[in-house]
Design a protein around this motif. Sequence first.
Motif, PDB file in Angstrom:
ATOM      1  N   LYS A  80       0.834  -1.210   0.000  1.00 45.49           N
ATOM      2  CA  LYS A  80       0.000   0.000   0.000  1.00 45.49           C
ATOM      3  C   LYS A  80       0.862   1.251   0.000  1.00 45.49           C
ATOM      4  N   CYS A  81       1.918   1.216   0.808  1.00 40.81           N
ATOM      5  CA  CYS A  81       2.826   2.362   0.903  1.00 40.81           C
ATOM      6  C   CYS A  81       3.471   2.648  -0.452  1.00 40.81           C
ATOM      7  N   LEU A  82       3.995   1.623  -1.103  1.00 43.19           N
ATOM      8  CA  LEU A  82       4.679   1.817  -2.388  1.00 43.19           C
ATOM      9  C   LEU A  82       3.697   2.306  -3.454  1.00 43.19           C
ATOM     10  N   GLU A  83       2.481   1.778  -3.445  1.00 43.11           N
ATOM     11  CA  GLU A  83       1.484   2.240  -4.417  1.00 43.11           C
ATOM     12  C   GLU A  83       1.181   3.722  -4.203  1.00 43.11           C
ATOM     13  N   TRP A  84       1.140   4.142  -2.948  1.00 44.73           N
ATOM     14  CA  TRP A  84       0.937   5.566  -2.652  1.00 44.73           C
ATOM     15  C   TRP A  84       2.133   6.398  -3.135  1.00 44.73           C
ATOM     16  N   ILE A  85       3.333   5.924  -2.859  1.00 41.22           N
ATOM     17  CA  ILE A  85       4.528   6.670  -3.282  1.00 41.22           C
ATOM     18  C   ILE A  85       4.507   6.905  -4.789  1.00 41.22           C
ATOM     19  N   LEU A  86       4.063   5.895  -5.527  1.00 43.19           N
ATOM     20  CA  LEU A  86       4.051   6.017  -6.989  1.00 43.19           C
ATOM     21  C   LEU A  86       3.046   7.049  -7.489  1.00 43.19           C
ATOM     22  N   THR A  87       2.146   7.501  -6.617  1.00 42.07           N
ATOM     23  CA  THR A  87       1.206   8.567  -7.011  1.00 42.07           C
ATOM     24  C   THR A  87       1.740   9.952  -6.646  1.00 42.07           C
ATOM     25  N   GLN A  88       2.840  10.019  -5.939  1.00 47.10           N
ATOM     26  CA  GLN A  88       3.331  11.309  -5.438  1.00 47.10           C
ATOM     27  C   GLN A  88       4.156  12.039  -6.495  1.00 47.10           C
ATOM     28  N   THR A  89       3.999  13.338  -6.524  1.00 44.30           N
ATOM     29  CA  THR A  89       4.718  14.152  -7.498  1.00 44.30           C
ATOM     30  C   THR A  89       5.819  14.988  -6.847  1.00 44.30           C
ATOM     31  N   GLU A  90       5.910  14.907  -5.515  1.00 37.36           N
ATOM     32  CA  GLU A  90       7.027  15.574  -4.843  1.00 37.36           C
ATOM     33  C   GLU A  90       7.373  14.839  -3.562  1.00 37.36           C
ATOM     34  N   VAL A  91       8.586  15.066  -3.091  1.00 39.62           N
ATOM     35  CA  VAL A  91       9.050  14.453  -1.848  1.00 39.62           C
ATOM     36  C   VAL A  91       8.760  15.436  -0.718  1.00 39.62           C
ATOM     37  N   PRO A  92       8.097  14.987   0.343  1.00 40.26           N
ATOM     38  CA  PRO A  92       7.777  15.921   1.425  1.00 40.26           C
ATOM     39  C   PRO A  92       9.010  16.314   2.240  1.00 40.26           C
ATOM     40  N   ALA A  93       8.943  17.493   2.809  1.00 34.82           N
ATOM     41  CA  ALA A  93       9.938  17.971   3.781  1.00 34.82           C
ATOM     42  C   ALA A  93      11.350  18.015   3.204  1.00 34.82           C
ATOM     43  N   THR A  94      11.489  18.688   2.077  1.00 34.92           N
ATOM     44  CA  THR A  94      12.807  18.795   1.441  1.00 34.92           C
ATOM     45  C   THR A  94      13.265  20.252   1.402  1.00 34.92           C
ATOM     46  N   THR A  95      13.278  20.864   2.562  1.00 30.31           N
ATOM     47  CA  THR A  95      13.822  22.214   2.696  1.00 30.31           C
ATOM     48  C   THR A  95      14.994  22.145   3.665  1.00 30.31           C
ATOM     49  N   PRO A  96      15.839  23.174   3.664  1.00 25.78           N
ATOM     50  CA  PRO A  96      16.962  23.170   4.623  1.00 25.78           C
ATOM     51  C   PRO A  96      16.489  23.082   6.068  1.00 25.78           C
ATOM     52  N   GLU A  97      15.279  23.552   6.346  1.00 28.54           N
ATOM     53  CA  GLU A  97      14.764  23.516   7.722  1.00 28.54           C
ATOM     54  C   GLU A  97      14.270  22.135   8.120  1.00 28.54           C
ATOM     55  N   THR A  98      13.908  21.283   7.141  1.00 29.41           N
ATOM     56  CA  THR A  98      13.255  20.014   7.469  1.00 29.41           C
ATOM     57  C   THR A  98      14.078  18.779   7.115  1.00 29.41           C
ATOM     58  N   CYS A  99      15.234  18.968   6.474  1.00 31.84           N
ATOM     59  CA  CYS A  99      16.018  17.820   6.012  1.00 31.84           C
ATOM     60  C   CYS A  99      17.499  18.139   6.128  1.00 31.84           C
ATOM     61  N   GLY A 100      18.260  17.171   6.586  1.00 30.85           N
ATOM     62  CA  GLY A 100      19.682  17.381   6.805  1.00 30.85           C
ATOM     63  C   GLY A 100      20.515  17.422   5.536  1.00 30.85           C
ATOM     64  N   ASN A 101      19.949  17.026   4.406  1.00 30.68           N
ATOM     65  CA  ASN A 101      20.674  17.070   3.132  1.00 30.68           C
ATOM     66  C   ASN A 101      19.630  17.222   2.032  1.00 30.68           C
ATOM     67  N   TYR A 102      18.993  18.398   2.020  1.00 30.45           N
ATOM     68  CA  TYR A 102      17.760  18.573   1.248  1.00 30.45           C
ATOM     69  C   TYR A 102      17.963  18.522  -0.261  1.00 30.45           C
ATOM     70  N   LEU A 103      19.205  18.670  -0.728  1.00 31.81           N
ATOM     71  CA  LEU A 103      19.453  18.565  -2.173  1.00 31.81           C
ATOM     72  C   LEU A 103      19.635  17.112  -2.622  1.00 31.81           C
ATOM     73  N   LEU A 104      19.817  16.206  -1.669  1.00 30.30           N
ATOM     74  CA  LEU A 104      20.058  14.796  -2.002  1.00 30.30           C
ATOM     75  C   LEU A 104      18.721  14.048  -2.123  1.00 30.30           C
ATOM     76  N   HIS A 105      17.990  14.332  -3.187  1.00 30.74           N
ATOM     77  CA  HIS A 105      16.727  13.648  -3.448  1.00 30.74           C
ATOM     78  C   HIS A 105      16.608  13.360  -4.934  1.00 30.74           C
ATOM     79  N   ASP A 106      15.910  12.263  -5.246  1.00 28.81           N
ATOM     80  CA  ASP A 106      15.720  11.873  -6.640  1.00 28.81           C
ATOM     81  C   ASP A 106      14.410  11.088  -6.742  1.00 28.81           C
ATOM     82  N   LEU A 107      13.328  11.828  -6.970  1.00 28.58           N
ATOM     83  CA  LEU A 107      12.016  11.179  -7.015  1.00 28.58           C
ATOM     84  C   LEU A 107      11.865  10.213  -8.197  1.00 28.58           C
ATOM     85  N   PRO A 108      12.306  10.553  -9.411  1.00 26.88           N
ATOM     86  CA  PRO A 108      12.168   9.572 -10.512  1.00 26.88           C
ATOM     87  C   PRO A 108      12.894   8.253 -10.217  1.00 26.88           C
TER      88      PRO A 108
END
Length: 145
Positions: A80-108
């Motif tokens: 269920k979790c993975l099926e939900w992830i596949l519907t998401q168009t952005e990664v939550p909490a990816t700002t300098p205030e909310t993530c320790g390495n906010y540029l290290l993300h790759d949603l595709p």
Amino acid sequence: MSREDKGFTTFDLRITEPNKEPAVAPAAIHSMEHLMATWFRNSQVKDDVVYVGPMGCLTGMYIIMTGSYTVEDMRQLTIKCLEWILTQTEVPATTPETCGNYLLHDLPMCHWECRRYLDRLKNYFHSEYTKLQIMLNDGRIFADA
Ligand SMILES: [Zn+2]
């Protein structure tokens, strides 16, 4: 895939086969961590979720739960979790205030890994757990997390 101790169950969600397949790219597993943690912490089992995070070897995720959950329960939740992830168009909490390495993300690439893992969970699932515990040269014990 799971180990119980001290009232907690640790589930090893092995996404790639260790030392045989490529590990998950750091940016992809980081995005997966944000998304999986978000889903589990807002799901019907949220009160029993202790921890969701990536393995240091980058071959999977750990989910630590209280309560009584079987491997099959976790398989269904993860699907269920993975099926939900596949519907998401952005990664939550990816700002300098909310993530320790906010540029290290790759949603595709996260989606690519999730699709692959989802196929395995649905069609080629197997579960085995061998507790790793070895004695190091200096006598200390190493056990997997
Ligand atoms: Zn982060």
